[in-house]
Scaffold this active site. Sequence first.
Site, PDB file in Angstrom:
ATOM      1  N   ASP A 187      30.840  37.717  51.630  1.00  0.00           N
ATOM      2  CA  ASP A 187      31.257  37.715  52.551  1.00  0.00           C
ATOM      3  C   ASP A 187      30.866  39.280  53.542  1.00  0.00           C
ATOM      4  O   ASP A 187      31.686  39.949  52.250  1.00  0.00           O
ATOM      5  CB  ASP A 187      32.882  37.857  52.634  1.00  0.00           C
TER       6      ASP A 187
ATOM      7  N   ASP B  59      38.260  40.572  49.820  1.00  0.00           N
ATOM      8  CA  ASP B  59      37.292  39.906  50.200  1.00  0.00           C
ATOM      9  C   ASP B  59      35.862  39.116  49.024  1.00  0.00           C
ATOM     10  O   ASP B  59      35.262  38.314  48.767  1.00  0.00           O
ATOM     11  CB  ASP B  59      36.177  41.125  50.635  1.00  0.00           C
TER      12      ASP B  59
ATOM     13  N   GLU C  14      29.012  33.500  55.091  1.00  0.00           N
ATOM     14  CA  GLU C  14      30.182  33.588  56.230  1.00  0.00           C
ATOM     15  C   GLU C  14      29.188  34.137  57.686  1.00  0.00           C
ATOM     16  O   GLU C  14      28.721  35.165  58.203  1.00  0.00           O
ATOM     17  CB  GLU C  14      31.102  34.862  56.475  1.00  0.00           C
TER      18      GLU C  14
END
Length: 157
Positions: A7, A141, A68
């Site tokens: 991420d 996260d 992502e």
Amino acid sequence: MIVIGIDPGIARVGYGVIEKQERLIRPLCYGCIETSSHERTTSHRLHEIYTRIQVLFAEHSPDEIAVEELFFTKNVTSAIRVAEVRGVILLAAEERGVEVVEYTPNQIKLAVSGSGRAKKEQVQDMVRRLLKLEEIPRPDDAADGLAIALCHINTLR
């Protein structure tokens, strides 16, 4: 098979490392690479992320990396910084010869929770349940990194 979910962010890069052996899926590690804006240039922060991502890749020898996709809303400056971080991650993966697969936030939510409209808390709880963890990984996260890796593994089935 070892998958690292990432991420990306300039202040925090969340990651989750998952191993899949036949039908067994287990977390190997998760966490965050954190950089501070205090007295550091963007280039210094990007170099720090790049260096620590290389170490993560060297320690776990991933078969694939899931990242992502850039989610762009209204903050152009933030989107640019995330794009720069994605660039150093993609570079590190390319240097190792590891395939990178990208997923949208909705694809990740759908693969992990069954709904592309799931709230962050629902996705985090499913990460905890699917990986049989005692508690939701923190910070957020890190849980997101695991969710991205789970999304990739679930997509491969």
